[in-house]
Scaffold this motif. Structure first.
Motif, short mmCIF file in Angstrom:
data_model
loop_
_atom_site.label_atom_id
_atom_site.label_comp_id
_atom_site.label_asym_id
_atom_site.label_seq_id
_atom_site.Cartn_x
_atom_site.Cartn_y
_atom_site.Cartn_z
N HIS A 153 51.20 41.01 52.25
CA HIS A 153 49.95 40.50 52.80
C HIS A 153 48.94 40.12 51.73
O HIS A 153 47.75 40.03 52.01
CB HIS A 153 49.33 41.54 53.74
N ILE A 154 49.41 39.89 50.51
CA ILE A 154 48.50 39.55 49.42
C ILE A 154 48.32 38.04 49.39
O ILE A 154 49.27 37.28 49.39
CB ILE A 154 49.03 40.08 48.09
N VAL A 155 47.06 37.63 49.37
CA VAL A 155 46.72 36.21 49.38
C VAL A 155 46.11 35.86 48.02
O VAL A 155 45.21 36.54 47.56
CB VAL A 155 45.71 35.91 50.51
N PRO A 156 46.59 34.79 47.37
CA PRO A 156 46.00 34.41 46.08
C PRO A 156 44.59 33.86 46.28
O PRO A 156 44.20 33.52 47.40
CB PRO A 156 46.95 33.33 45.56
N PRO A 157 43.82 33.75 45.21
CA PRO A 157 42.49 33.17 45.33
C PRO A 157 42.55 31.77 45.93
O PRO A 157 43.49 31.01 45.69
CB PRO A 157 41.98 33.12 43.88
N ALA A 158 41.56 31.42 46.71
CA ALA A 158 41.59 30.17 47.47
C ALA A 158 41.58 28.94 46.58
O ALA A 158 42.11 27.90 46.96
CB ALA A 158 40.39 30.13 48.42
N GLY A 159 41.01 29.02 45.40
CA GLY A 159 40.90 27.84 44.55
C GLY A 159 42.08 27.61 43.62
O GLY A 159 42.05 26.69 42.82
N VAL A 160 43.11 28.44 43.69
CA VAL A 160 44.25 28.30 42.79
C VAL A 160 45.00 27.00 43.11
O VAL A 160 45.39 26.75 44.23
CB VAL A 160 45.21 29.51 42.89
N GLY A 161 45.16 26.17 42.09
CA GLY A 161 45.91 24.92 42.25
C GLY A 161 45.12 23.78 42.85
O GLY A 161 45.66 22.70 43.04
N THR A 204 50.29 41.23 38.36
CA THR A 204 49.09 40.49 38.75
C THR A 204 49.02 40.32 40.25
O THR A 204 47.96 40.50 40.86
CB THR A 204 49.07 39.11 38.06
N ILE A 205 50.14 40.00 40.87
CA ILE A 205 50.16 39.84 42.32
C ILE A 205 49.94 41.18 43.00
O ILE A 205 49.19 41.28 43.97
CB ILE A 205 51.48 39.19 42.77
N LEU A 206 50.59 42.22 42.50
CA LEU A 206 50.44 43.56 43.08
C LEU A 206 49.00 44.04 42.98
O LEU A 206 48.47 44.67 43.89
CB LEU A 206 51.37 44.55 42.37
N GLY A 207 48.33 43.69 41.88
CA GLY A 207 46.94 44.10 41.69
C GLY A 207 45.95 43.25 42.45
O GLY A 207 44.75 43.43 42.30
N ARG A 208 46.46 42.33 43.26
CA ARG A 208 45.63 41.45 44.09
C ARG A 208 44.60 40.68 43.25
O ARG A 208 43.46 40.50 43.67
CB ARG A 208 44.95 42.22 45.21
N TYR A 209 45.00 40.31 42.04
CA TYR A 209 44.18 39.49 41.15
C TYR A 209 42.87 40.19 40.78
O TYR A 209 41.89 39.55 40.47
CB TYR A 209 43.91 38.12 41.76
N PRO A 249 41.24 42.97 38.16
CA PRO A 249 41.58 43.63 36.89
C PRO A 249 41.79 45.14 36.96
O PRO A 249 42.77 45.64 36.38
CB PRO A 249 40.41 43.26 35.97
N PRO A 250 40.94 45.94 37.62
CA PRO A 250 41.24 47.38 37.67
C PRO A 250 42.56 47.70 38.38
O PRO A 250 43.30 48.59 37.95
CB PRO A 250 40.05 47.97 38.44
N ARG A 251 42.87 46.97 39.41
CA ARG A 251 44.15 47.19 40.09
C ARG A 251 45.33 46.73 39.23
O ARG A 251 46.40 47.32 39.28
CB ARG A 251 44.17 46.44 41.42
N ILE A 252 45.12 45.68 38.45
CA ILE A 252 46.16 45.21 37.56
C ILE A 252 46.46 46.27 36.50
O ILE A 252 47.62 46.50 36.14
CB ILE A 252 45.78 43.86 36.92
N VAL A 253 45.43 46.95 36.01
CA VAL A 253 45.64 48.02 35.04
C VAL A 253 46.47 49.14 35.66
O VAL A 253 47.39 49.67 35.03
CB VAL A 253 44.28 48.55 34.51
N LEU A 254 46.18 49.49 36.91
CA LEU A 254 46.97 50.53 37.58
C LEU A 254 48.42 50.09 37.76
O LEU A 254 49.35 50.88 37.58
CB LEU A 254 46.34 50.87 38.93
#
Length: 131
Positions: A118-126, A63-68, A70-75
């Protein structure tokens, strides 16, 4: 996606941010339950301790690698699935099986060490908003 990035903006347009977040968590819980049932019933025919073998942590890394996204998460899932299939294929190659079974976990550590800098989670997480 707007609810995850900016819940206040989603609320200002009339979306119920809390309801959308809770429904997302419920859907994820149902899908995780289906996945666990599939693993216990179809793959092994029984439930045993440690049957997931740390694959939940690998899913978080995917999930982190796919930058949150969905298409990247599948890859990313395909990459780790390939590593898992490769370790099964290479078990009769003459190399000790313990080393080969480490392959998906070593790839996970390498991705964590070098791929997610350099992956940043979504701003609204938490963040909690009051409606």
């Amino acid at each position: 996606r707007m609810v995850g990035e900016n819940p206040k903006a989603a609320s200002s347009v009339g979306l119920r941010a809390h309801a959308l977040k809770y429904s997302g968590v419920l859907i994820c819980g149902v899908l995780a339950g289906y996945g666990g049932a599939f693993l216990a019933i179809d793959q092994l025919n029984i439930y045993v301790r440690e049957m997931s073998a740390g694959r939940g942590y690998i899913a978080v890394v995917i999930t982190i690698l796919g930058r949150y996204n969905p298409p990247r998460i599948v890859l990313g899932a395909l990459l780790f699935g390939f590593c898992d299939a490769l370790q099964i294929y290479l078990q009769n190659s003459g190399v000790p099986t313990q080393l080969i079974q480490m392959l998906p976990y070593v790839v996970t550590l390498l991705v964590l060490a070098f791929g997610v800098q350099h992956i940043v989670p979504p701003a609204g997480v938490g963040k909690h908003i009051d409606e």
